[in-house]
Design a protein around this motif. Structure first.
Motif, PDB file in Angstrom:
ATOM      1  N   ALA A   1     -25.106  11.076 -43.398  1.00 48.23           N
ATOM      2  CA  ALA A   1     -24.025  11.988 -43.800  1.00 48.23           C
ATOM      3  C   ALA A   1     -23.803  11.911 -45.311  1.00 48.23           C
ATOM      4  N   GLU A   2     -23.856  10.701 -45.833  1.00 49.83           N
ATOM      5  CA  GLU A   2     -23.696  10.511 -47.288  1.00 49.83           C
ATOM      6  C   GLU A   2     -24.784  11.287 -48.045  1.00 49.83           C
ATOM      7  N   ASN A   3     -26.020  11.156 -47.584  1.00 50.80           N
ATOM      8  CA  ASN A   3     -27.146  11.789 -48.284  1.00 50.80           C
ATOM      9  C   ASN A   3     -27.127  13.306 -48.161  1.00 50.80           C
ATOM     10  N   PHE A   4     -26.366  13.797 -47.176  1.00 54.65           N
ATOM     11  CA  PHE A   4     -26.277  15.245 -46.957  1.00 54.65           C
ATOM     12  C   PHE A   4     -25.108  15.858 -47.733  1.00 54.65           C
ATOM     13  N   ASP A   5     -24.193  14.987 -48.166  1.00 56.17           N
ATOM     14  CA  ASP A   5     -22.949  15.461 -48.790  1.00 56.17           C
ATOM     15  C   ASP A   5     -23.120  15.507 -50.317  1.00 56.17           C
ATOM     16  N   VAL A   6     -23.987  16.400 -50.754  1.00 58.53           N
ATOM     17  CA  VAL A   6     -24.368  16.419 -52.180  1.00 58.53           C
ATOM     18  C   VAL A   6     -24.226  17.809 -52.806  1.00 58.53           C
ATOM     19  N   PHE A   7     -23.442  18.647 -52.144  1.00 56.47           N
ATOM     20  CA  PHE A   7     -23.379  20.027 -52.644  1.00 56.47           C
ATOM     21  C   PHE A   7     -22.016  20.382 -53.241  1.00 56.47           C
ATOM     22  N   ASP A   8     -21.190  19.345 -53.470  1.00 56.19           N
ATOM     23  CA  ASP A   8     -19.871  19.648 -54.036  1.00 56.19           C
ATOM     24  C   ASP A   8     -19.731  19.085 -55.452  1.00 56.19           C
ATOM     25  N   PHE A   9     -20.848  18.758 -56.081  1.00 60.56           N
ATOM     26  CA  PHE A   9     -20.776  18.296 -57.470  1.00 60.56           C
ATOM     27  C   PHE A   9     -22.103  18.591 -58.164  1.00 60.56           C
ATOM     28  N   GLU A  10     -22.071  18.532 -59.469  1.00 56.93           N
ATOM     29  CA  GLU A  10     -23.279  18.804 -60.249  1.00 56.93           C
ATOM     30  C   GLU A  10     -23.354  17.804 -61.387  1.00 56.93           C
ATOM     31  N   LEU A  11     -24.527  17.263 -61.633  1.00 63.10           N
ATOM     32  CA  LEU A  11     -24.699  16.368 -62.784  1.00 63.10           C
ATOM     33  C   LEU A  11     -24.646  17.207 -64.055  1.00 63.10           C
ATOM     34  N   SER A  12     -23.971  16.668 -65.062  1.00 63.42           N
ATOM     35  CA  SER A  12     -23.931  17.391 -66.339  1.00 63.42           C
ATOM     36  C   SER A  12     -25.312  17.312 -66.991  1.00 63.42           C
TER      37      SER A  12
END
Ligand code: NAD
Length: 277
Positions: free
Chosen positions: A242-253
């Motif tokens: 779940a952690e690895n899937f939860d990556v679409f609510d932020f962006e690296l600068s």
């Protein structure tokens, strides 16, 4: 959450979810449970291989999930000792049967195995399999530039993907540039360094994680997605899936992305493709 995974368009027109779930080293007896967890978490793209010995478990999880086949993306791979023509056709049939599918979305040559010198012949066989519709897309894995060059000069089919060891400390600039130039998408295996390289403890990674309220693994996965890589981190643990899937609510600068990219050290953690035969 499922809908939030972006898709990329391959050079044959088919699309692939950019984030998936890999099952290397997932025990056959545990595979159905683990893949079921992954599907429940939201993954729709599963990466397996004949040599992982767990295609049956993957197939059982897919079948019992009730998820429409059209929503799933399944990859499997041809093992080295099956390279050739008839042996590859037979190996493909066996994989389909174990998976319980009538087609796979992506079929890959697992390693070039250059000492056997059968990868061009195998590639022609994969092209036939694709023509039959039983593999929607075909590609390769662990191919270096000289191996790709041979496919491009000796056949008229360009691989849709090249699945290679790749993470911020080992970015494979030469092969990725070649792939980009020829419209071949990169799939990054060992995306978190397989635990053999301490990526998650790097200061620039932990700093970015803290800044975004995310974990180091999420930062590394985000780096892959922003790089344009297709990626399928593996975990047996549902909370990490779940952690690895939860990556679409932020962006690296731009700066974070650049400092993580500067972790390049130029060393693979796994075998050299010329040595796996
Ligand atoms: P990975 O970099 O995904 O590392 C997996 C390990 O990272 C896990 O065992 C776990 O210990 C750890 N991990 C996972 N999530 C974590 C988290 N959130 N926090 C901390 N640690 C975490 O390496 P991998 O499994 O080798 O690669 C991913 C997939 O790539 C494989 O499952 C397989 O499908 C594919 N692969 C292909 C090849 C090839 O030759 N084509 C080789 C290796 C792997």
């Amino acid at each position: 959450m499922t809908n939030s995974v972006p898709t990329l368009t391959l050079n044959d027109g088919h699309t692939i979810p950019q984030l998936g779930f890999g099952v290397f080293k997932v025990e056959p007896t545990e595979t159905t449970r683990i893949v079921t967890d992954a599907l429940e978490v939201g993954y729709r793209h599963i990466d397996t291989a004949a040599v992982y010995g767990n295609e049956e478990g993957v197939g059982q999880a897919l079948a019992s999930s009730g998820i429409d086949r059209s929503e799933l993306f399944v990859t499997t791979k041809l093992w080295n000792d099956k390279q050739g023509t008839q042996s590859a056709l037979d190996a493909f049939d066996e994989s389909l049967e174990k998976l319980g599918l009538d087609y796979v979305d992506l079929y890959l040559i697992h390693w070039p195995a250059p000492a056997n010198d059968k990868f061009v012949e195998s590639w022609k066989t994969l092209a036939e399999i694709r023509k039959s519709g039983r593999a929607r897309s075909i590609g390769v894995s662990n191919f270096l530039v000289p191996h790709l060059e041979r496919l491009l000069t000796e056949t008229d089919v360009v691989p849709a993907v090249n699945q290679i060891e790749l993470h911020p400390a080992y970015q494979q600039a030469e092969v990725t540039a070649f792939a980009r130039e020829h419209g071949i998408h990169i799939e990054a295996w060992g995306p978190l360094g397989q635990g053999k390289y301490p990526l998650l403890e790097e200061g620039v990674v932990t700093a970015a994680a803290e800044a975004h309220g995310k974990t180091p693994a999420q930062v590394i996965i985000r780096w892959h997605l922003q790089t344009g890589n297709i990626v399928f981190p593996k975990s047996n643990r549902r909370e990490r899936m779940a952690e690895n899937f939860d990556v679409f609510d932020f962006e690296l600068s731009h700066t974070e992305f650049a400092t993580i990219s500067a972790l390049e050290r130029g060393g693979r953690v796994s075998a050299h493709p010329n040595e796996v035969n």
